[in-house]
Design an enzyme around this catalytic site. Structure first.
Site, PDB file in Angstrom:
ATOM      1  N   GLY A  16       0.781  -1.224   0.000  1.00 55.09           N
ATOM      2  CA  GLY A  16       0.000   0.000   0.000  1.00 55.09           C
ATOM      3  C   GLY A  16       0.814   1.276   0.000  1.00 55.09           C
ATOM      4  O   GLY A  16       0.267   2.367  -0.223  1.00 55.09           O
ATOM      5  N   MET A  19       5.086   4.979  -4.211  1.00 57.45           N
ATOM      6  CA  MET A  19       6.455   5.333  -4.586  1.00 57.45           C
ATOM      7  C   MET A  19       6.453   6.071  -5.927  1.00 57.45           C
ATOM      8  O   MET A  19       5.804   5.627  -6.871  1.00 57.45           O
ATOM      9  CB  MET A  19       7.295   4.057  -4.702  1.00 57.45           C
ATOM     10  CG  MET A  19       8.725   4.275  -5.146  1.00 57.45           C
ATOM     11  SD  MET A  19       9.676   2.713  -5.216  1.00 57.45           S
ATOM     12  CE  MET A  19       8.960   1.954  -6.703  1.00 57.45           C
ATOM     13  N   PRO A  20       7.174   7.179  -6.052  1.00 53.98           N
ATOM     14  CA  PRO A  20       7.249   7.852  -7.342  1.00 53.98           C
ATOM     15  C   PRO A  20       7.786   6.940  -8.440  1.00 53.98           C
ATOM     16  O   PRO A  20       8.659   6.099  -8.194  1.00 53.98           O
ATOM     17  CB  PRO A  20       8.209   9.023  -7.070  1.00 53.98           C
ATOM     18  CG  PRO A  20       8.063   9.289  -5.607  1.00 53.98           C
ATOM     19  CD  PRO A  20       7.870   7.920  -4.994  1.00 53.98           C
ATOM     20  N   ALA A  21       7.265   7.114  -9.644  1.00 55.03           N
ATOM     21  CA  ALA A  21       7.646   6.259 -10.770  1.00 55.03           C
ATOM     22  C   ALA A  21       8.957   6.675 -11.416  1.00 55.03           C
ATOM     23  O   ALA A  21       9.458   5.988 -12.313  1.00 55.03           O
ATOM     24  CB  ALA A  21       6.539   6.263 -11.823  1.00 55.03           C
ATOM     25  N   LEU A  22       9.541   7.789 -10.973  1.00 53.12           N
ATOM     26  CA  LEU A  22      10.826   8.227 -11.503  1.00 53.12           C
ATOM     27  C   LEU A  22      11.576   8.943 -10.397  1.00 53.12           C
ATOM     28  O   LEU A  22      10.981   9.711  -9.629  1.00 53.12           O
ATOM     29  CB  LEU A  22      10.646   9.140 -12.725  1.00 53.12           C
ATOM     30  CG  LEU A  22      11.912   9.460 -13.526  1.00 53.12           C
ATOM     31  CD1 LEU A  22      11.594   9.573 -15.015  1.00 53.12           C
ATOM     32  CD2 LEU A  22      12.572  10.749 -13.045  1.00 53.12           C
ATOM     33  N   GLY A  23      12.871   8.660 -10.296  1.00 49.08           N
ATOM     34  CA  GLY A  23      13.670   9.288  -9.257  1.00 49.08           C
ATOM     35  C   GLY A  23      15.085   9.527  -9.728  1.00 49.08           C
ATOM     36  O   GLY A  23      15.442   9.234 -10.866  1.00 49.08           O
ATOM     37  N   LEU A  24      15.899  10.049  -8.816  1.00 51.94           N
ATOM     38  CA  LEU A  24      17.306  10.313  -9.103  1.00 51.94           C
ATOM     39  C   LEU A  24      18.151   9.184  -8.546  1.00 51.94           C
ATOM     40  O   LEU A  24      18.070   8.854  -7.360  1.00 51.94           O
ATOM     41  CB  LEU A  24      17.749  11.630  -8.456  1.00 51.94           C
ATOM     42  CG  LEU A  24      19.239  11.976  -8.648  1.00 51.94           C
ATOM     43  CD1 LEU A  24      19.495  12.432 -10.084  1.00 51.94           C
ATOM     44  CD2 LEU A  24      19.695  13.037  -7.648  1.00 51.94           C
ATOM     45  N   GLY A  25      18.988   8.582  -9.386  1.00 55.61           N
ATOM     46  CA  GLY A  25      19.988   7.635  -8.931  1.00 55.61           C
ATOM     47  C   GLY A  25      21.311   8.349  -8.724  1.00 55.61           C
ATOM     48  O   GLY A  25      21.631   9.294  -9.445  1.00 55.61           O
ATOM     49  N   ASP A  50      17.583   7.523  -4.835  1.00 56.81           N
ATOM     50  CA  ASP A  50      18.078   6.161  -4.650  1.00 56.81           C
ATOM     51  C   ASP A  50      19.582   6.189  -4.433  1.00 56.81           C
ATOM     52  O   ASP A  50      20.331   6.654  -5.296  1.00 56.81           O
ATOM     53  CB  ASP A  50      17.754   5.316  -5.888  1.00 56.81           C
ATOM     54  CG  ASP A  50      18.382   3.937  -5.824  1.00 56.81           C
ATOM     55  OD1 ASP A  50      17.749   3.036  -5.254  1.00 56.81           O
ATOM     56  OD2 ASP A  50      19.515   3.774  -6.330  1.00 56.81           O
ATOM     57  N   TYR A  55      27.748   3.102  -2.421  1.00 57.23           N
ATOM     58  CA  TYR A  55      28.024   4.268  -3.275  1.00 57.23           C
ATOM     59  C   TYR A  55      28.896   5.302  -2.576  1.00 57.23           C
ATOM     60  O   TYR A  55      29.445   6.187  -3.237  1.00 57.23           O
ATOM     61  CB  TYR A  55      26.722   4.949  -3.717  1.00 57.23           C
ATOM     62  CG  TYR A  55      25.789   4.092  -4.539  1.00 57.23           C
ATOM     63  CD1 TYR A  55      26.182   2.854  -5.040  1.00 57.23           C
ATOM     64  CD2 TYR A  55      24.495   4.526  -4.813  1.00 57.23           C
ATOM     65  CE1 TYR A  55      25.312   2.080  -5.792  1.00 57.23           C
ATOM     66  CE2 TYR A  55      23.622   3.760  -5.564  1.00 57.23           C
ATOM     67  CZ  TYR A  55      24.033   2.537  -6.041  1.00 57.23           C
ATOM     68  OH  TYR A  55      23.160   1.771  -6.772  1.00 57.23           O
ATOM     69  N   LYS A  80      20.596   0.721   0.236  1.00 54.78           N
ATOM     70  CA  LYS A  80      20.787  -0.711   0.021  1.00 54.78           C
ATOM     71  C   LYS A  80      21.864  -1.276   0.936  1.00 54.78           C
ATOM     72  O   LYS A  80      22.851  -0.595   1.244  1.00 54.78           O
ATOM     73  CB  LYS A  80      21.182  -0.970  -1.443  1.00 54.78           C
ATOM     74  CG  LYS A  80      20.285  -0.296  -2.459  1.00 54.78           C
ATOM     75  CD  LYS A  80      20.750  -0.571  -3.878  1.00 54.78           C
ATOM     76  CE  LYS A  80      20.035   0.331  -4.860  1.00 54.78           C
ATOM     77  NZ  LYS A  80      20.590   1.710  -4.860  1.00 54.78           N
ATOM     78  N   HIS A 113      21.349  -5.509  -1.977  1.00 52.16           N
ATOM     79  CA  HIS A 113      21.957  -5.011  -3.207  1.00 52.16           C
ATOM     80  C   HIS A 113      22.141  -6.096  -4.277  1.00 52.16           C
ATOM     81  O   HIS A 113      22.026  -5.820  -5.464  1.00 52.16           O
ATOM     82  CB  HIS A 113      23.305  -4.356  -2.886  1.00 52.16           C
ATOM     83  CG  HIS A 113      23.667  -3.244  -3.808  1.00 52.16           C
ATOM     84  ND1 HIS A 113      24.247  -2.063  -3.379  1.00 52.16           N
ATOM     85  CD2 HIS A 113      23.533  -3.108  -5.139  1.00 52.16           C
ATOM     86  CE1 HIS A 113      24.447  -1.263  -4.402  1.00 52.16           C
ATOM     87  NE2 HIS A 113      24.026  -1.869  -5.497  1.00 52.16           N
TER      88      HIS A 113
END
Length: 296
Positions: A16, A19-25, A50, A55, A80, A113
């Site tokens: 439920g 989450m946005p369908a596009l983000g910044l990696g 993300d 990283y 992650k 990961h």
């Protein structure tokens, strides 16, 4: 206030949470450039960031979010667990470390990961730790990265919570139709890393132009038709498939361009034409071959 491109539409996860369908990696985003990339993204309407322990920029992601002035409840943050922290107790400690670096009191999505097929018991133990974090309200959703249908089947047989998300390499030249179909059957959202095919440019030897989706004539032709960039055409293709895409950039104009994909749509025929570009060839590592020493 949303940026000029507005926010991405929301996908509903299997518990439920939306989450946005596009983000910044921010994979390969240098720490000294990450704060500005995150603040620029949020100014342009991004509401999903993300990152990952591996990283090395979780602290800077947290700083960027804090500087944005946007309320915590309006930003969807993903990080992650890295392979060296697999195992139940180690995973719980690593989560605390990530949360401290991010400067947050909870996480929206926590992901394993990679699967470790040669030591899958540790993968299961790590996921059980994530289940505890979910039960304790420290994360809103949990999931995995780079899991094949076989890995997912093994994991789900030994755990209680179906992953909400499976983040995998996915772009027009490697679009994983069988995995996507498996995820749909199990109500798992597929999230695309390297969504515009960047892995074909930065992993291994320099590729030929034929291997770079951004130079594919089918995509450059659609870009001309719609007055968009090839990257925008590809990201729109992800949206048409109901995927979540997380393109990486530290360049302000590209960050702005990448979210400018909600003012047009592709026809079913055009989506199918892009589907047909699949080569079945990965740019990144094969999850079946990953072990504790793969990235050392």
């Amino acid at each position: 206030m949303n940026g000029p491109n507005g926010p991405a539409p929301l996908l509903t996860l299997n518990n439920g949470v939306r989450m946005p369908a596009l983000g910044l990696g921010v994979y390969q985003s240098p720490p000294d450039e990450t704060v500005a990339a995150v603040t620029t993204a949020i100014e342009n309407g991004y509401r999903l960031i993300d990152t990952a322990a591996a990283y090395g920029n979780e602290k800077e992601v947290g700083e960027g979010i804090a500087r944005s002035g946007i309320g915590r409840q309006d930003i969807f943050v993903i990080t992650k667990l890295w392979l060296t922290d697999y195992g139940y107790d180690a995973a719980l400690r690593a989560f605390d470390t990530s949360l401290t670096k991010l400067g947050l009191d909870h996480l929206d999505l926590y992901l394993l990961h990679w699967p470790v097929p040669s030591a899958f018991d540790t993968t299961v133990a790590s996921y059980r730790a994530a289940e505890k974090l979910l039960a304790d309200g420290r994360v809103r959703a949990i999931g995995v990265c780079n899991h094949t249908p076989e890995h997912l089947s093994h994991l789900m047989a030994r755990t209680d919570v179906v992953p909400a998300v499976n983040q995998v390499e996915l772009h027009p030249h490697f679009n994983q139709p069988e995995l996507r179909a498996f995820d749909v059957r199990h109500d798992i959202v597929t999230q695309s890393w390297s969504p515009i095919g960047g892995v074909t440019r930065y992993w291994g030897d320099r590729p030929s132009e034929a291997e770079d989706p951004l130079r594919n004539p089918a995509l450059t032709g659609l870009a001309d038709k719609y007055g968009k960039t090839p990257a925008q055409i590809i990201l729109r293709w992800h949206i048409e498939h109901g995927l979540c895409a997380i393109p990486k950039s530290v360049t302000p104009h590209r960050i702005a361009e990448n979210i400018g994909v909600f003012d047009f749509s592709l026809t079913p025929h055009e989506v199918s034409a892009i589907d047909a570009l699949d080569t079945g060839v990965r740019g990144g590592p094969d999850p079946g071959d990953v072990g504790p020493d793969t990235f050392s």
